[in-house]
Scaffold this active site. Structure first.
Site, PDB file in Angstrom:
ATOM      1  N   GLY A  55     -11.493 -21.673 -30.463  1.00  0.00           N
ATOM      2  CA  GLY A  55     -10.874 -22.211 -29.266  1.00  0.00           C
ATOM      3  C   GLY A  55     -11.163 -21.340 -28.063  1.00  0.00           C
ATOM      4  O   GLY A  55     -12.180 -20.644 -27.995  1.00  0.00           O
ATOM      5  N   CYS A  56     -10.260 -21.335 -27.089  1.00  0.00           N
ATOM      6  CA  CYS A  56     -10.438 -20.560 -25.861  1.00  0.00           C
ATOM      7  C   CYS A  56     -10.532 -19.072 -26.164  1.00  0.00           C
ATOM      8  O   CYS A  56      -9.661 -18.517 -26.836  1.00  0.00           O
ATOM      9  CB  CYS A  56      -9.268 -20.821 -24.915  1.00  0.00           C
ATOM     10  SG  CYS A  56      -9.302 -19.802 -23.428  1.00  0.00           S
ATOM     11  N   PHE A  57     -11.583 -18.422 -25.673  1.00  0.00           N
ATOM     12  CA  PHE A  57     -11.751 -17.007 -25.999  1.00  0.00           C
ATOM     13  C   PHE A  57     -10.698 -16.121 -25.357  1.00  0.00           C
ATOM     14  O   PHE A  57     -10.466 -15.004 -25.822  1.00  0.00           O
ATOM     15  CB  PHE A  57     -13.163 -16.487 -25.719  1.00  0.00           C
ATOM     16  CG  PHE A  57     -13.791 -16.844 -24.387  1.00  0.00           C
ATOM     17  CD1 PHE A  57     -13.038 -17.207 -23.284  1.00  0.00           C
ATOM     18  CD2 PHE A  57     -15.172 -16.809 -24.257  1.00  0.00           C
ATOM     19  CE1 PHE A  57     -13.643 -17.517 -22.070  1.00  0.00           C
ATOM     20  CE2 PHE A  57     -15.787 -17.121 -23.042  1.00  0.00           C
ATOM     21  CZ  PHE A  57     -15.017 -17.468 -21.951  1.00  0.00           C
ATOM     22  N   TRP A  58     -10.033 -16.584 -24.316  1.00  0.00           N
ATOM     23  CA  TRP A  58      -8.929 -15.795 -23.756  1.00  0.00           C
ATOM     24  C   TRP A  58      -7.857 -15.559 -24.824  1.00  0.00           C
ATOM     25  O   TRP A  58      -7.311 -14.469 -24.940  1.00  0.00           O
ATOM     26  CB  TRP A  58      -8.290 -16.509 -22.581  1.00  0.00           C
ATOM     27  CG  TRP A  58      -9.170 -16.743 -21.394  1.00  0.00           C
ATOM     28  CD1 TRP A  58     -10.371 -16.154 -21.118  1.00  0.00           C
ATOM     29  CD2 TRP A  58      -8.888 -17.628 -20.309  1.00  0.00           C
ATOM     30  NE1 TRP A  58     -10.862 -16.630 -19.932  1.00  0.00           N
ATOM     31  CE2 TRP A  58      -9.978 -17.529 -19.403  1.00  0.00           C
ATOM     32  CE3 TRP A  58      -7.844 -18.494 -20.004  1.00  0.00           C
ATOM     33  CZ2 TRP A  58     -10.036 -18.273 -18.220  1.00  0.00           C
ATOM     34  CZ3 TRP A  58      -7.902 -19.232 -18.825  1.00  0.00           C
ATOM     35  CH2 TRP A  58      -8.982 -19.113 -17.948  1.00  0.00           C
ATOM     36  N   CYS A  59      -7.554 -16.616 -25.587  1.00  0.00           N
ATOM     37  CA  CYS A  59      -6.524 -16.529 -26.628  1.00  0.00           C
ATOM     38  C   CYS A  59      -6.956 -15.600 -27.761  1.00  0.00           C
ATOM     39  O   CYS A  59      -6.186 -14.745 -28.214  1.00  0.00           O
ATOM     40  CB  CYS A  59      -6.235 -17.916 -27.200  1.00  0.00           C
ATOM     41  SG  CYS A  59      -5.615 -19.133 -26.017  1.00  0.00           S
TER      42      CYS A  59
END
Length: 221
Positions: free
Chosen positions: A54-58
């Site tokens: 998913g989102c790499f920030w997470c």
């Protein structure tokens, strides 16, 4: 007329998903999947591992909280184009997914534990995305660098599918290359704690992981 319209709409949706899935396993993508893994050597005793979920920030925030992890970088991996960017990967036409490079001390945390973190911090049944983020660029991929790592991953998937009677969505790829993401994506959760996405998605996902794996967390003291 309503039935015909409904059928046409559903047919169109099915076609779009079919095209998207086909794009993921085209000839160039299949070559990536079939390639021999590249093993990254230790650097001053530190190892590197690569994950997409998913989102790499997470994902960055999750692995940053694990003891033994010294640094996490956001970027792109799993595709067949050179020099992918955020804008290009979002088209779904590069084959890449948002990924993280996890730099860790194998004397403190094992690759097996990092795999446990990976599967324990996502919806393992969600195909082509995580949470509200959907598309091939958000699909889950776990990368192996040698046969030992591949075996750890496959055994974990088998155990999860057997114990929970589910189908694990994560793809298993030989590691080829990690392309470092743009500077503004790095340390995003830490630098932008009040960003609406961070508050609504990243932090709850991080907290859920931390409550599930307290024994793997860095000391706050």
């Amino acid at each position: 007329m309503k039935r015909i319209q409904t059928f046409t709409f559903l047919t169109l949706i099915a076609f779009l998903f079919s095209c998207q899935n086909q794009a993921q396993v085209n000839t160039k993508q299949q070559a990536v999947i079939n390639a021999s893994p590249i093993e990254v050597p230790l650097d001053n005793g530190l190892a590197k591992a690569y994950f997409a979920s998913g989102c790499f920030w997470c994902v960055e925030a999750i692995y940053e909280s694990v003891k033994g992890v010294t640094e996490v970088y956001n970027g792109y991996s799993g595709g067949y184009t050179n020099n992918p960017t955020y804008e290009l990967s979002n088209t779904g036409r590069t084959g890449h997914a948002e990924a993280v490079e996890v730099i860790y001390d194998p004397k403190i945390v094992s690759f097996k534990s990092l795999v446990d973190v990976y599967f324990g911090s996502q919806n393992i049944e969600q195909v082509n995305g995580q949470g509200p983020d959907n598309g091939s660029q958000y699909r889950s991929i776990i990368f192996f660098q040698n046969d030992a790592q591949k075996q750890i991953i496959l055994e974990k998937i088998k155990a999860l599918e057997t114990q929970e009677n589910i189908s694990v969505a994560a793809e298993v790829y030989p590691f080829q290359k990690f392309w470092l993401g743009e500077d503004y994506h790095q340390n995003y959760e830490r630098l932008h704690p009040n960003h609406p996405y961070i508050r609504r998605i990243s932090i709850p996902r991080l907290r859920k992981f931390q409550n599930k794996f307290p024994h793997l967390l860095k000391s706050t003291h």
